[in-house]
Write a protein that holds these residues in place. Structure first.
Motif, PDB file in Angstrom:
ATOM      1  N   LEU A 168       0.833  -1.206   0.000  1.00  0.00           N
ATOM      2  CA  LEU A 168       0.000   0.000   0.000  1.00  0.00           C
ATOM      3  C   LEU A 168       0.870   1.259   0.000  1.00  0.00           C
ATOM      4  CD1 LEU A 168      -2.773  -1.111   2.548  1.00  0.00           C
ATOM      5  CD2 LEU A 168      -2.668  -1.461   0.086  1.00  0.00           C
ATOM      6  N   MET A 169       0.235   2.373  -0.421  1.00  0.00           N
ATOM      7  CA  MET A 169       0.939   3.657  -0.470  1.00  0.00           C
ATOM      8  C   MET A 169       0.703   4.435   0.823  1.00  0.00           C
ATOM      9  SD  MET A 169      -0.091   4.768  -4.336  1.00  0.00           S
ATOM     10  CE  MET A 169       0.077   6.507  -3.993  1.00  0.00           C
ATOM     11  N   LYS A 170       1.734   5.196   1.247  1.00  0.00           N
ATOM     12  CA  LYS A 170       1.580   6.034   2.453  1.00  0.00           C
ATOM     13  C   LYS A 170       1.378   7.493   2.061  1.00  0.00           C
ATOM     14  CE  LYS A 170       4.152   3.113   5.709  1.00  0.00           C
ATOM     15  NZ  LYS A 170       4.444   1.961   4.857  1.00  0.00           N
ATOM     16  N   GLN A 171       1.838   7.849   0.855  1.00  0.00           N
ATOM     17  CA  GLN A 171       1.659   9.242   0.399  1.00  0.00           C
ATOM     18  C   GLN A 171       1.415   9.251  -1.107  1.00  0.00           C
ATOM     19  OE1 GLN A 171       5.593  10.026   1.892  1.00  0.00           O
ATOM     20  NE2 GLN A 171       6.302  10.620  -0.146  1.00  0.00           N
ATOM     21  N   SER A 172       0.968  10.388  -1.605  1.00  0.00           N
ATOM     22  CA  SER A 172       0.666  10.506  -3.043  1.00  0.00           C
ATOM     23  C   SER A 172       1.909  10.174  -3.872  1.00  0.00           C
ATOM     24  CB  SER A 172       0.208  11.925  -3.368  1.00  0.00           C
ATOM     25  OG  SER A 172      -1.032  12.163  -2.755  1.00  0.00           O
ATOM     26  N   ASP A 173       1.674   9.584  -5.037  1.00  0.00           N
ATOM     27  CA  ASP A 173       2.800   9.242  -5.912  1.00  0.00           C
ATOM     28  C   ASP A 173       2.337   9.289  -7.365  1.00  0.00           C
ATOM     29  OD1 ASP A 173       5.348   8.559  -6.649  1.00  0.00           O
ATOM     30  OD2 ASP A 173       5.473   6.828  -5.290  1.00  0.00           O
ATOM     31  N   LYS A 174       3.305   9.322  -8.273  1.00  0.00           N
ATOM     32  CA  LYS A 174       2.963   9.355  -9.706  1.00  0.00           C
ATOM     33  C   LYS A 174       2.377   8.004 -10.130  1.00  0.00           C
ATOM     34  CE  LYS A 174       4.688  13.471 -10.664  1.00  0.00           C
ATOM     35  NZ  LYS A 174       3.775  14.530 -10.213  1.00  0.00           N
ATOM     36  N   MET A 175       1.404   8.076 -11.041  1.00  0.00           N
ATOM     37  CA  MET A 175       0.749   6.853 -11.549  1.00  0.00           C
ATOM     38  C   MET A 175       1.743   5.937 -12.252  1.00  0.00           C
ATOM     39  SD  MET A 175      -2.943   7.893 -12.973  1.00  0.00           S
ATOM     40  CE  MET A 175      -4.262   8.399 -11.884  1.00  0.00           C
ATOM     41  N   PHE A 176       2.744   6.541 -12.901  1.00  0.00           N
ATOM     42  CA  PHE A 176       3.753   5.766 -13.640  1.00  0.00           C
ATOM     43  C   PHE A 176       4.393   4.714 -12.727  1.00  0.00           C
ATOM     44  CE2 PHE A 176       7.863   4.830 -15.497  1.00  0.00           C
ATOM     45  CZ  PHE A 176       7.631   4.845 -16.869  1.00  0.00           C
ATOM     46  N   LYS A 177       4.692   5.144 -11.502  1.00  0.00           N
ATOM     47  CA  LYS A 177       5.366   4.276 -10.539  1.00  0.00           C
ATOM     48  C   LYS A 177       4.479   3.083 -10.160  1.00  0.00           C
ATOM     49  CE  LYS A 177       8.620   5.222  -6.855  1.00  0.00           C
ATOM     50  NZ  LYS A 177       8.942   6.126  -5.764  1.00  0.00           N
ATOM     51  N   ILE A 178       3.174   3.360  -9.974  1.00  0.00           N
ATOM     52  CA  ILE A 178       2.230   2.288  -9.604  1.00  0.00           C
ATOM     53  C   ILE A 178       2.077   1.322 -10.779  1.00  0.00           C
ATOM     54  CG2 ILE A 178      -0.192   1.803  -8.998  1.00  0.00           C
ATOM     55  CD1 ILE A 178      -0.184   4.647  -7.708  1.00  0.00           C
ATOM     56  N   PHE A 179       1.914   1.913 -11.982  1.00  0.00           N
ATOM     57  CA  PHE A 179       1.701   1.110 -13.191  1.00  0.00           C
ATOM     58  C   PHE A 179       2.922   0.225 -13.470  1.00  0.00           C
ATOM     59  CE2 PHE A 179      -0.370   1.647 -17.692  1.00  0.00           C
ATOM     60  CZ  PHE A 179      -0.672   0.300 -17.687  1.00  0.00           C
ATOM     61  N   SER A 180       4.115   0.656 -13.035  1.00  0.00           N
ATOM     62  CA  SER A 180       5.348  -0.109 -13.289  1.00  0.00           C
ATOM     63  C   SER A 180       5.418  -1.388 -12.451  1.00  0.00           C
ATOM     64  CB  SER A 180       6.585   0.736 -12.989  1.00  0.00           C
ATOM     65  OG  SER A 180       6.576   1.874 -13.800  1.00  0.00           O
ATOM     66  N   ARG A 181       4.570  -1.479 -11.414  1.00  0.00           N
ATOM     67  CA  ARG A 181       4.606  -2.693 -10.575  1.00  0.00           C
ATOM     68  C   ARG A 181       4.199  -3.902 -11.422  1.00  0.00           C
ATOM     69  NH1 ARG A 181       2.072  -1.210  -4.630  1.00  0.00           N
ATOM     70  NH2 ARG A 181       3.182   0.770  -4.308  1.00  0.00           N
ATOM     71  N   PRO A 182       4.918  -5.026 -11.264  1.00  0.00           N
ATOM     72  CA  PRO A 182       4.711  -6.173 -12.165  1.00  0.00           C
ATOM     73  C   PRO A 182       3.280  -6.724 -12.197  1.00  0.00           C
ATOM     74  CG  PRO A 182       6.303  -6.690 -10.419  1.00  0.00           C
ATOM     75  CD  PRO A 182       6.013  -5.244 -10.311  1.00  0.00           C
ATOM     76  N   ASN A 183       2.565  -6.683 -11.059  1.00  0.00           N
ATOM     77  CA  ASN A 183       1.231  -7.315 -11.046  1.00  0.00           C
ATOM     78  C   ASN A 183       0.086  -6.347 -11.335  1.00  0.00           C
ATOM     79  OD1 ASN A 183       1.768  -6.000  -8.665  1.00  0.00           O
ATOM     80  ND2 ASN A 183       0.574  -7.405  -7.385  1.00  0.00           N
ATOM     81  N   ILE A 184       0.411  -5.094 -11.669  1.00  0.00           N
ATOM     82  CA  ILE A 184      -0.645  -4.097 -11.938  1.00  0.00           C
ATOM     83  C   ILE A 184      -0.830  -3.971 -13.449  1.00  0.00           C
ATOM     84  CG2 ILE A 184      -1.323  -1.670 -11.649  1.00  0.00           C
ATOM     85  CD1 ILE A 184      -1.325  -3.275  -9.012  1.00  0.00           C
ATOM     86  N   THR A 185      -2.079  -4.114 -13.906  1.00  0.00           N
ATOM     87  CA  THR A 185      -2.370  -4.076 -15.350  1.00  0.00           C
ATOM     88  C   THR A 185      -3.127  -2.797 -15.701  1.00  0.00           C
ATOM     89  OG1 THR A 185      -4.532  -5.101 -15.133  1.00  0.00           O
ATOM     90  CG2 THR A 185      -2.645  -6.605 -15.324  1.00  0.00           C
ATOM     91  N   ILE A 186      -3.335  -2.593 -16.975  1.00  0.00           N
ATOM     92  CA  ILE A 186      -4.093  -1.416 -17.435  1.00  0.00           C
ATOM     93  C   ILE A 186      -5.532  -1.479 -16.893  1.00  0.00           C
ATOM     94  CG2 ILE A 186      -4.702  -2.461 -19.678  1.00  0.00           C
ATOM     95  CD1 ILE A 186      -4.088   1.316 -19.021  1.00  0.00           C
TER      96      ILE A 186
END
Length: 625
Positions: free
Chosen positions: A502-520
């Motif tokens: 989980l995230m603790k603070q706001s972050d760029k979507m690019f970083k989340i999308f780069s996670r291996p198990n996260i899809t479009i």
């Protein structure tokens, strides 16, 4: 008075997949082209299985389409099923494949060719070449007609002295029901070319009404089928036909073994090598004796025909043995044959005798494409035809040749493998042959190749514009992910559902999308992402492209750097007709191979089998001097 008063710019001999692409490419580049074939009813005939694409082959069809060839368009318009293979692996391995309607495929090709300006047709056997010194100046036919040309592309397929085998019977032929072509091999050998023999085989065709599909496993197409062509002129399928799968058994293998003594493969009548990766059924049960069953794919030949292709049962055994064994396969108990399987032997010319343009080294203006070069497969043939047609036209127009490197296209890998290493068995493309397969994906063939093709006058303005729009949209979408932030309260429910930290603070979507198990699909749960897609009316191609660029950016960057390093060696040219025998510190084998193949660059020299890194060092030192 002759039937042909004028000189053609390009004559293409043979109208299979290679010949059809060669004729279309040359004519579309504005040169006067003639397509000569033994039977105009069989243009682009699918002699073997009714399918286009597959692993690595699907990438080639996309590349042909991106360059402005017709194979992708024809495949889309005549498909009865679409599948993206290897979807569970990374995008470098995704490979599109269609089942085709065999009769409609040939009809669509003919329609497209007949609508192509600058292209004439003639039906007759070409029996030889017209020569002036070491230059080809036309062809002569079996009726004695002489047709003049500035360049000639030979795409003879399996017809050169073709010999068909069924058990202990054999007869001349280039394909079932069609005669072989004679005269050309003999003349080329007289001109100094080396020739060899190869073999390929095809399974029986059977009556689908005699099969029991309830005993087989259904193989449907994709739920959301894609298509081959990047152009909007073709549409994905809305209806599809299923294939089916069944298995051989120990009983089937025993019945097949009973006929081995009458098999031309085992009694020595066929001496040439067949494709290792598409072996006959008798070869499979002989080589893999520990396996008690093999898969058979039951493929319909079209929308409205009952004819079925038995993929995996390629054979040259006697027809009674074929029938007996196939009748013992689950679902085939009452099988009725349309025709038995057969093997065919034919002449080919080792492709080390060619330049990168597919022009022969011995004869100026003469090009070889397809099975004459020792390859197997419609896609491999079509891509060579396209390259030969392009280069024959460019030579006539006195323009620079067009070649593709190994880091630019699977077509570049194919041509380089053939002319650098040669082949002693039918050559088939695999993803493993390409060292830069992360760069050479099926989704980006238009980005890689359409600008190059547009530059030489083959890809149309419309194709170029469509590619630029797609590139612009996908790059903008990637930038949106880089620039847009998401808060933990919106992101965490999505991340939690995917067991992602989980995230603790706001972050760029690019970083989340780069996670291996996260899809479009996960990202589309964020309001801003879905709103962006709707507002900019993004299609699946653009969305998929952005996803690949984000998730695989590290791998893509690394491979690009490796390719750039190698391309520096591509830049070091070796003088023409360089005499390697004077390099005494080089191994004897390397000197012989280099003198024979005459590589154009240091990089090509390093890929020749038998040339070691130390031989290349010697060459680099000498070139440095």
């Amino acid at each position: 008075m002759s039937l042909f008063k004028d000189t053609y710019d390009v004559i293409v001999v043979g109208a299979g997949h290679a010949g059809s692409e060669a004729a279309a490419a040359a004519a579309n580049m504005g040169v006067k082209t003639l397509l000569v074939t033994m039977n105009l009813q069989n243009i682009a005939q699918m002699s073997c299985n009714p399918a286009m694409g597959g692993i690595a082959k699907g990438q080639i069809v996309r590349e042909i389409d991106a360059l402005g060839g017709y194979s992708g368009v024809v495949s889309d318009r005549t498909a009865i099923q679409f599948k993206m293979l290897n979807k569970s692996k990374g995008p470098a391995m995704w490979s599109p494949r269609v089942q085709s309607d065999r009769m409609r495929f040939a009809e669509e090709w003919r329609n497209l060719l007949e609508q192509t300006p600058n292209l004439d047709f003639y039906q007759e056997m070409v029996s030889g070449l017209l020569m002036e010194g070491d230059k080809v100046v036309g062809v002569k036919t079996s009726l004695g007609l002489e047709i003049k040309a500035k360049s000639v592309v030979l795409t003879n397929g399996t017809f050169l002295n073709g010999l068909i085998h069924i058990g202990d019977k054999n007869f001349g032929g280039g394909r079932a029901g069609e005669r072989a072509a004679t005269g050309i091999t003999e003349q080329l050998v007289d001109l100094g070319f080396d020739s060899g023999r190869m073999k390929t085989g095809t399974p029986p065709r059977v009556d689908g009404r005699s099969l029991d599909y309830s005993k087989m496993i259904e193989q449907p197409g994709d739920d959301n089928p894609d298509k081959f062509s990047y152009l909007d002129i073709t549409k994905p399928l809305t209806q599809q036909r299923s294939c089916h799968m069944t298995y051989t058994s120990p009983e089937v293998h025993d019945l097949l073994r009973e006929g081995f003594d009458r098999s031309p493969m085992f009694n020595g009548r066929i001496k040439s090598l067949g494709p290792r990766y598409c072996p006959s059924i008798e070869d499979k049960i002989n080589r893999f004796a520990d396996k008690d069953r093999h898969q058979l794919f039951v493929e319909p030949e079209g929308w409205n025909t009952v004819e079925v292709y038995v993929n995996g049962f390629s054979t040259s055994l006697p027809e009674d043995v074929q029938f007996k064994a196939l009748s013992s396969v689950a679902g085939f108990e009452k099988v009725k044959f349309f025709r038995p399987g057969y093997a065919i032997e034919y002449d080919y010319f080792p492709p080390t005798q060619l330049k990168h343009t597919l022009e022969t080294k011995l004869v100026s203006g003469l090009y070889f494409a397809g099975q004459i070069n020792g390859t197997t497969g419609y896609e491999e043939a079509a891509s060579q035809g396209l390259m030969a047609g392009i280069n024959a036209a460019l030579k006539v127009q006195e323009k620079d040749a067009f070649t593709l490197s190994r880091s630019e296209a699977y077509i570049g890998v194919l041509v380089d493998d053939l002319i650098t290493k040669g082949t002693e068995e039918p050559y088939r493309m695999f993803t493993s042959r390409a060292e830069y397969r992360t760069l050479l994906r099926q989704d980006n063939a238009d980005f890689r190749l359409t600008p190059k093709s547009f530059e030489i006058g083959l890809a149309t303005q419309e194709r170029m514009k469509q590619m630029e729009n797609k590139k612009e949209q996908s790059e903008a979408f990637v930038s949106f992910f880089r620039e847009t932030s998401v808060k933990p309260e919106e992101a965490n429910p999505v991340l939690e559902a995917k067991d992602s930290s989980l995230m603790k603070q706001s972050d760029k979507m690019f970083k989340i999308f780069s996670r291996p198990n996260i899809t479009i699909e996960d990202m589309r749960q964020f309001e801003a992402v879905e709103a962006y897609i709707q507002e900019h009316n993004l299609n699946n191609e653009v969305i998929e492209q952005a996803e690949i660029q984000i998730k695989y950016s590290g791998y893509i960057e690394k491979e690009k750097n490796n390719a750039d390093k190698l391309n520096r060696l591509e830049g070091i040219k070796i003088p023409a007709n360089f005499d390697y025998s004077k390099l005494k510190s080089m191994s004897m084998e390397a000197r012989e191979k280099l003198n024979k193949i005459q590589p154009v660059t240091i990089s090509q020299a390093s890929r020749i089998s038998g040339v070691s890194p130390s031989d290349i060092s010697v060459l680099l030192v000498y070139m440095g001097r």
